[in-house]
Design an enzyme around this catalytic site. Structure first.
Site, PDB file in Angstrom:
ATOM      1  N   ASP A 102      29.583  41.625  97.549  1.00 37.48           N
ATOM      2  CA  ASP A 102      28.797  41.893  98.753  1.00 37.48           C
ATOM      3  C   ASP A 102      29.488  42.920  99.638  1.00 37.48           C
ATOM      4  O   ASP A 102      30.701  43.155  99.520  1.00 37.48           O
ATOM      5  CB  ASP A 102      28.503  40.603  99.541  1.00 37.48           C
ATOM      6  CG  ASP A 102      29.762  39.920 100.064  1.00 37.48           C
ATOM      7  OD1 ASP A 102      30.790  39.932  99.366  1.00 37.48           O
ATOM      8  OD2 ASP A 102      29.723  39.395 101.195  1.00 37.48           O
ATOM      9  N   GLU A 166      31.801  37.145 100.417  1.00 40.66           N
ATOM     10  CA  GLU A 166      33.113  37.257 101.075  1.00 40.66           C
ATOM     11  C   GLU A 166      32.974  37.743 102.505  1.00 40.66           C
ATOM     12  O   GLU A 166      33.703  37.311 103.402  1.00 40.66           O
ATOM     13  CB  GLU A 166      34.008  38.221 100.272  1.00 40.66           C
ATOM     14  CG  GLU A 166      35.467  38.269 100.734  1.00 40.66           C
ATOM     15  CD  GLU A 166      35.745  39.231 101.890  1.00 40.66           C
ATOM     16  OE1 GLU A 166      36.814  39.136 102.505  1.00 40.66           O
ATOM     17  OE2 GLU A 166      34.891  40.081 102.184  1.00 40.66           O
TER      18      GLU A 166
HETATM   19  C1  LIG Z   1      54.451  48.621 109.204  1.00 45.07           C
HETATM   20  C2  LIG Z   1      53.343  48.905 108.347  1.00 45.07           C
HETATM   21  C3  LIG Z   1      52.037  49.402 108.934  1.00 45.07           C
HETATM   22  C4  LIG Z   1      50.934  48.766 108.230  1.00 45.07           C
HETATM   23  C5  LIG Z   1      49.585  49.200 108.609  1.00 45.07           C
HETATM   24  C6  LIG Z   1      48.579  48.233 108.076  1.00 45.07           C
HETATM   25  C7  LIG Z   1      47.366  48.944 107.611  1.00 45.07           C
HETATM   26  C8  LIG Z   1      46.280  48.017 107.226  1.00 45.07           C
HETATM   27  C9  LIG Z   1      45.956  48.164 105.800  1.00 45.07           C
HETATM   28  C10 LIG Z   1      44.989  47.523 105.227  1.00 45.07           C
HETATM   29  C11 LIG Z   1      44.176  46.480 105.900  1.00 45.07           C
HETATM   30  C12 LIG Z   1      42.794  46.467 105.360  1.00 45.07           C
HETATM   31  C13 LIG Z   1      42.242  45.089 105.431  1.00 45.07           C
HETATM   32  C14 LIG Z   1      41.127  45.003 104.443  1.00 45.07           C
HETATM   33  C15 LIG Z   1      40.879  43.612 103.965  1.00 45.07           C
HETATM   34  C16 LIG Z   1      39.874  42.952 104.828  1.00 45.07           C
HETATM   35  C17 LIG Z   1      38.734  42.381 104.061  1.00 45.07           C
HETATM   36  C18 LIG Z   1      37.638  42.053 105.050  1.00 45.07           C
HETATM   37  O1  LIG Z   1      36.916  42.896 105.468  1.00 45.07           O
HETATM   38  N1  LIG Z   1      37.515  40.780 105.447  1.00 45.07           N
HETATM   39  C19 LIG Z   1      36.550  40.332 106.428  1.00 45.07           C
HETATM   40  C20 LIG Z   1      35.959  39.113 105.845  1.00 45.07           C
HETATM   41  C21 LIG Z   1      35.616  37.941 106.650  1.00 45.07           C
HETATM   42  C22 LIG Z   1      36.505  36.903 106.724  1.00 45.07           C
HETATM   43  C23 LIG Z   1      36.156  35.753 107.411  1.00 45.07           C
HETATM   44  C24 LIG Z   1      34.914  35.665 108.016  1.00 45.07           C
HETATM   45  C25 LIG Z   1      34.023  36.710 107.941  1.00 45.07           C
HETATM   46  C26 LIG Z   1      34.388  37.853 107.236  1.00 45.07           C
HETATM   47  C27 LIG Z   1      37.248  40.160 107.750  1.00 45.07           C
HETATM   48  O2  LIG Z   1      38.467  39.981 107.800  1.00 45.07           O
HETATM   49  O3  LIG Z   1      36.560  40.208 108.767  1.00 45.07           O
HETATM   50 ZN   LIG Z   2      36.495  43.021 101.160  1.00 45.31          ZN
HETATM   51 ZN   LIG Z   3      35.097  43.762 104.161  1.00 44.18          ZN
END
Ligand SMILES: CCCCCCCC/C=C\CCCCCCCC(=O)N[C@@H](Cc1ccccc1)C(=O)O
Ligand SMILES: [Zn+2]
Ligand SMILES: [Zn+2]
Length: 478
Positions: A102, A166
């Site tokens: 999704d 998700e």
């Molecule tokens: C010192 C180092 C610096 C680091 C920088 C960090 C950079 C960040 C890198 C990546 C982060 C990306 C995160 C992506 C994963 C998130 C997946 C997502 O979108 N999850 C949603 C799903 C969700 C969860 C619970 C309820 C509803 C939706 C979310 O988190 O909102």
């Molecule tokens: Zn995702």
């Molecule tokens: Zn996402």
């Protein structure tokens, strides 16, 4: 099984060279996946038609996966998929690869190309889901299809769990798959899900990219704030209205950051392992956090992404009030999306929020909440972490540093803590600040070579998981 063994080579046996025809087919397969608008709006409102079409689509483009005798395919919660790949050596503990089908909504506005067109241009495939997370889903199945076409028989069993909700909690997909595997008494050696990336350009003065494998993820609270007041005629307004009271409350929350928790949680470990990548004097500063911790923590607060690593964040995401231009509103509501630092708990953060609001006319309703996830091992004996590290070093030889970190977003993998203590969130892709903003934003895209490399990564990873492991050399000795 430990990491030591004999008799099997460490290097993958089947070379990850793909023919021009295979490379063409794999990018076309991803484009087709992007064109199916599998949008999730809420747990009750997902695009069932698109999800059903997506299920048919993967069966069509990966025929070998779905007809192989040692692979069992089950549909869970109507649209999620669980594949059980039975390995030839039952003594090896299985692992699990995860992804989700999704995507978040993508209105056309602001996009260079329509978000569900899957168009190719400038060497990129464009569209919603190219980074989050149809790339992973398609790459996992694609790598397995290619391995099977080369008559590869895995030694170690593994599961592929493909959630369909998700983006709206995972309650009908991942949660149900987890319960099913638990009922089957399955224990996993480790899990690999989406999450962090090979980060490039996120830290000033650090020119080299580094891979960050998330060994934990932040907790979360979705909190509704509500103020109820007596409605009336707007020509004779009371001194305060529900809107004014609530606006002041959320403004206090926005203006009062949660405490800086630098020094607690896995971040210190991340920075210490990253220190040698910096030139003088930053390398000395990061190697001596006992002395320079306060300075580093203040610097991290300045940038909104690194700020999210040092504290619990509060984002005001929805606000709703008013029924008519000349009616004093009876009720005002706001939603606050809170991401909890690994060193805090739901209860501690709720107490802080109530203290900051400090107005008993504001009511609090917790919609959803969970604590930060446990920290998975990243030591030399941690099989999943070391397999990821080994595969990163093989596929991305220019990336000399792999560090453990936390994921600031949440993933479906949090539903699987009953099956393993080793959960790793890592996408084998480069991420720049601009592509970070495209995730859930506009102009999400993946370069064709990056997608091919992702397939190659999984193709090698599966083989590496089958090879007996020598104890991993220390990172600095490489
Ligand atoms: C010192 C180092 C610096 C680091 C920088 C960090 C950079 C960040 C890198 C990546 C982060 C990306 C995160 C992506 C994963 C998130 C997946 C997502 O979108 N999850 C949603 C799903 C969700 C969860 C619970 C309820 C509803 C939706 C979310 O988190 O909102
Ligand atoms: Zn995702
Ligand atoms: Zn996402």
């Amino acid at each position: 099984k430990g990491l030591k063994g004999q008799g099997h080579p460490r290097a993958p046996q089947i070379s990850s060279q793909f023919s021009p025809g295979e490379r063409f087919a794999m990018k076309e397969a991803l484009k087709g996946a992007i064109r199916i608008p599998t949008v999730s709006f809420s747990p009750e409102n997902v695009n069932a038609t698109a999800l059903a079409e997506f299920g048919e689509y993967i069966r069509t483009v990966f025929p070998t996966v779905f007809k192989t005798s040692f692979i069992r395919h089950e549909v869970i919660g109507e649209y999620s998929h669980l594949l059980t790949v039975r390995g030839s050596d039952p003594s090896l503990q299985p692992y699990m690869l995860m992804a989700h089908s999704d995507v978040v909504p993508a209105p056309d506005e602001g996009w260079e190309v329509p978000p569900f067109s899957g168009l190719e241009g400038d060497g990129f495939i464009h569209g919603r889901g190219t980074l989050d997370n149809k790339n992973s889903l398609m790459a996992i199945l694609q790598a397995l299809e290619l391995l099977l076409n080369r008559n590869y028989i895995p030694r170690r069993s593994f599961f592929i769990a493909l959630g369909h909700d998700e983006e709206v909690s995972g309650q009908n997909g991942a949660q149900k798959i987890s319960a099913l595997l638990q009922a089957r008494d399955i224990k996993l050696a480790f899990i690999v899900d989406e999450g962090n990336f090979i980060l490039d350009g996120f830290i000033p003065h650090l020119k080299k990219p580094f891979a960050m494998i998330a060994v934990s993820e932040k907790g979360s609270i979705n909190l509704r704030l509500e103020v109820n007041m007596t409605p009336g005629h707007s020509s004779a307004p009371p001194k305060e209205t529900s809107i004014g009271i609530l606006a002041a409350a959320v403004s206090r929350l926005e203006q009062t950051p949660m405490p800086n928790m630098f020094g607690s949680g896995p971040l210190k470990m991340t920075l210490q392992e990253l220190a040698h990548e910096f030139s003088f004097p930053a390398n000395i500063i990061l190697s001596n956090l006992w002395l320079f911790g306060p300075l580093v923590s203040r610097l991290m607060e300045r940038n909104y992404i690194t700020n999210a690593l040092v504290r619990t964040t509060t984002a005001l995401t929805m606000f709703n009030a008013g029924v008519k231009v000349n009616v004093i509103p009876p009720v005002a509501q706001a939603i606050i999306n809170i991401r909890i630092h690994p060193a805090q708990t739901v209860q501690e953060v709720l107490d802080l929020v109530k203290n900051i609001v400090a107005d008993n006319r504001v009511q609090f309703h917790v919609l959803t909440a969970f604590d930060p996830l446990p920290v998975s091992p990243s030591d030399h004996q941690a099989l999943g972490y070391q397999l990821l590290r080994q595969t990163i070093q093989s596929i991305f030889p220019e990336v000399s540093t792999v560090v453990p970190g936390i994921c600031i977003g949440n993933t479906d993998s949090r539903h699987y803590t009953n099956l393993t203590t080793s959960i790793y969130r890592f996408n084998p892709l480069y991420l720049h600040p601009q592509s970070f903003r495209s995730i859930h934003g506009i102009n999400e895209k993946i370069s064709v070579p990056a997608y091919e490399t992702q397939v190659k990564f999984i193709f090698e990873f599966i083989q590496n998981a089958d090879a007996d492991q020598e104890p991993a050399p220390h990172q600095h000795e490489l």
